[in-house]
Design a protein around this motif. Structure first.
Motif, short mmCIF file in Angstrom:
data_model
loop_
_atom_site.label_atom_id
_atom_site.label_comp_id
_atom_site.label_asym_id
_atom_site.label_seq_id
_atom_site.Cartn_x
_atom_site.Cartn_y
_atom_site.Cartn_z
N PRO A 1 -20.93 -36.75 9.96
CA PRO A 1 -21.78 -38.03 10.99
C PRO A 1 -23.01 -38.07 9.93
O PRO A 1 -23.20 -38.69 10.25
CB PRO A 1 -21.37 -37.51 12.51
CG PRO A 1 -20.96 -36.59 12.71
CD PRO A 1 -19.93 -36.29 11.49
N VAL A 2 -23.74 -36.83 9.46
CA VAL A 2 -24.66 -36.32 9.59
C VAL A 2 -24.71 -36.09 8.50
O VAL A 2 -24.15 -35.42 7.69
CB VAL A 2 -25.13 -35.92 10.26
CG1 VAL A 2 -25.55 -36.20 11.94
CG2 VAL A 2 -25.27 -34.85 10.29
N SER B 1 -32.60 -34.33 9.29
CA SER B 1 -30.56 -34.79 9.36
C SER B 1 -30.90 -36.11 9.64
O SER B 1 -31.15 -36.65 10.58
CB SER B 1 -29.94 -33.79 9.31
OG SER B 1 -29.67 -33.80 11.14
N GLU B 2 -29.42 -36.90 9.24
CA GLU B 2 -29.67 -38.58 9.34
C GLU B 2 -28.31 -39.12 9.49
O GLU B 2 -27.23 -38.40 9.08
CB GLU B 2 -30.60 -39.53 8.78
CG GLU B 2 -30.06 -39.73 7.23
CD GLU B 2 -30.39 -40.47 6.44
OE1 GLU B 2 -32.18 -40.65 6.77
OE2 GLU B 2 -30.06 -40.63 5.82
N VAL B 3 -27.47 -39.24 10.19
CA VAL B 3 -26.68 -40.53 10.44
C VAL B 3 -26.33 -41.22 9.39
O VAL B 3 -27.55 -41.99 8.66
CB VAL B 3 -26.02 -41.55 12.10
CG1 VAL B 3 -25.05 -42.12 12.06
CG2 VAL B 3 -26.82 -40.60 12.75
N HIS C 1 -15.40 -34.07 12.24
CA HIS C 1 -15.51 -35.43 12.41
C HIS C 1 -14.20 -36.17 11.18
O HIS C 1 -13.70 -37.29 10.51
CB HIS C 1 -16.37 -36.32 12.43
CG HIS C 1 -17.22 -36.27 13.62
ND1 HIS C 1 -16.67 -37.04 14.65
CD2 HIS C 1 -17.72 -35.12 14.48
CE1 HIS C 1 -17.38 -36.54 15.85
NE2 HIS C 1 -17.88 -35.54 16.05
N TYR D 1 -28.90 -42.48 16.35
CA TYR D 1 -29.41 -40.58 16.26
C TYR D 1 -27.21 -40.08 16.95
O TYR D 1 -26.49 -40.73 16.90
CB TYR D 1 -29.79 -39.74 16.73
CG TYR D 1 -29.44 -40.47 18.43
CD1 TYR D 1 -29.10 -39.64 19.21
CD2 TYR D 1 -29.83 -41.64 18.75
CE1 TYR D 1 -28.57 -39.49 20.74
CE2 TYR D 1 -29.61 -42.03 20.68
CZ TYR D 1 -29.26 -40.73 20.99
OH TYR D 1 -29.27 -40.91 22.89
N HIS D 2 -27.02 -38.74 16.00
CA HIS D 2 -25.71 -38.34 16.70
C HIS D 2 -25.56 -37.50 18.40
O HIS D 2 -26.23 -36.78 18.20
CB HIS D 2 -25.13 -37.42 15.61
CG HIS D 2 -23.93 -36.98 15.80
ND1 HIS D 2 -22.61 -37.09 16.17
CD2 HIS D 2 -22.94 -35.55 16.71
CE1 HIS D 2 -21.34 -36.84 16.24
NE2 HIS D 2 -22.13 -35.72 17.22
N ARG E 1 -25.10 -48.72 12.70
CA ARG E 1 -24.83 -47.11 12.56
C ARG E 1 -25.43 -46.57 13.87
O ARG E 1 -26.55 -47.34 14.43
CB ARG E 1 -24.66 -45.87 11.13
CG ARG E 1 -26.22 -46.36 11.23
CD ARG E 1 -26.40 -45.22 10.23
NE ARG E 1 -25.37 -46.09 8.76
CZ ARG E 1 -25.57 -45.63 7.93
NH1 ARG E 1 -26.70 -45.12 7.38
NH2 ARG E 1 -25.06 -45.79 6.34
N GLY F 1 -29.11 -35.05 13.86
CA GLY F 1 -29.31 -36.62 13.16
C GLY F 1 -30.17 -37.93 13.45
O GLY F 1 -29.90 -38.85 13.13
#
Length: 372
Positions: free
Chosen positions: A213-214, A327-329, A209, A340-341, A337, A354
């Motif tokens: 993203p996370v 993990s987080e976005v 990406h 989550y991803h 946002r 995420g």
């Protein structure tokens, strides 16, 4: 239809449940004997109170309803609709709680502003000095170390489900995944719930990406020996008002600076009593990698002091301490946002990761959305 789920944590297990409830056959892989990541290193909070107004709150309330349904099928998850109390110890914190209690969606959250006497009536174990508290009736509690085995027991009893621990997924192909022994698992859908790992199977797809993203977040927590009485709610202190978007009200700017140790560790007090009477206490937030491999005793002392100030006496001896990573976005405006991803990383292969600190809360709704 056949579904393969990679990951034995709460997000993967909820995907297995969502698939079975739709009549799909499920195989679930986990590289460890049991989940050992953020799914078991958390408070077990089903946390509605702090969620952002709008889609995030809707999502959390849906997940809360799904947790209650699951508790009927798998009582071993330890779901308790106990609610929470966020405690104000000064005028600025109380002002934020008053504004939160007046929000248009306060009723959906089950918010009620309480004076000190009412706080103690709701939770008689609180004997410290404080100015009031915000009751959230929609918050709940599950047992994070028991939830995944209980949910798997429910799945195994129903049939159509296979649990394969000790199998690390190392390669994907369209509608298939291979484990480290060389075995391939083919399916109509493969769901990758690989947790906080930003390398390995998920790594190339996250790195692709450009800006990942996370991001990963490290926390510290602890658990005590059993308390000699029952806490009737989960607890949060005024520092939690700094971290949750529900409290983005004008009065938040008037909060006093945190003590240096709390500011350095981005600490907030959350406290949950476990089914055995012990207290899970935390937490801290570290965002800059590489993370340390040790834990910071100053942060623990701060959190213990905050807990004792609310309880009005010493907590039981600490039995265990740990660090965890989730993990987080992390890309885009926090207000818009994704929660989550999710991305399709190959035909018939979806990566879901995420959810951040809302993972335990929202995992049933995330899984439901995958199959929607």
């Amino acid at each position: 239809m056949r579904v393969v789920v990679v990951g034995g944590g709460v997000l993967g297990t909820m995907h297995a449940i969502a698939a079975r409830r739709r009549g799909f056959g499920v195989v679930q892989l986990e590289r460890e004997a049991e989940a050992r990541g953020a799914s078991v290193r958390n408070f077990g909070l089903v946390w509605v109170s702090g969620r952002r107004t709008g889609a995030e709150l809707d999502f959390a309330l849906r997940a809360r309803a799904l947790w209650a349904e699951l508790a009927d099928d798998a009582p071993g998850v330890g779901f308790r609709p106990d609610g929470s109390l966020t405690i104000a110890r000064d005028d600025a914190e109380l002002g934020v709680l008053k504004e939160a209690a007046a929000l248009p969606d306060a009723g959906r959250r089950g918010f009620e502003l309480l004076d000190p006497a009412a706080v103690r009536e709701v939770n008689p174990a609180l004997r410290g000095e404080f100015l009031g508290g915000l009751l959230c009736r929609t918050d709940g509690i599950v047992e994070p170390r028991l939830a995944q085995p209980a949910l798997r027991g429910y799945l195994l009893a129903r049939g159509g489900y296979q649990w394969l621990p000790g199998r690390e997924a190392v390669e994907i192909a369209p509608n298939a995944v291979r484990d480290h022994t060389g075995s391939w698992y083919r399916a109509d859908l493969v769901v990758l719930c690989t947790g906080a790992a930003l390398t390995g199977l998920a790594g190339p797809h996250l790195a692709g990406h450009g800006v990942p993203p996370v991001r990963r977040v490290r926390l510290q927590m602890m658990q005590t020996r059993p308390l000699g009485e029952r806490l009737t709610t989960a607890l949060a202190d005024g520092d939690s008002l700094r971290y949750y978007p529900a409290y983005e009200v004008p009065g938040r700017s008037q909060l006093a600076p945190q003590p240096p140790v709390a500011a350095r560790n981005r600490a907030q007090l959350l406290l949950v009593q476990r089914a055995d009477g012990g207290l899970t206490i935390g937490d801290t937030h570290e965002y800059e990698e590489p993370f340390g491999f040790d834990v910071d005793e100053d942060a623990y002392r701060h959190l213990i002091a905050r807990a004792e100030a609310i309880l009005g006496g010493p907590i039981p001896p600490v039995q265990r301490r740990w660090a965890g990573v989730y993990s987080e976005v992390a890309v885009g405006d926090p207000a818009t946002r994704p929660l989550y991803h999710r991305s399709e990383v190959a035909p018939g292969v979806v990566l879901v990761t995420g959810p951040g600190g809302r993972g335990m809360t929202c995992s049933p709704a995330i899984a439901e959305e995958t199959f929607a």
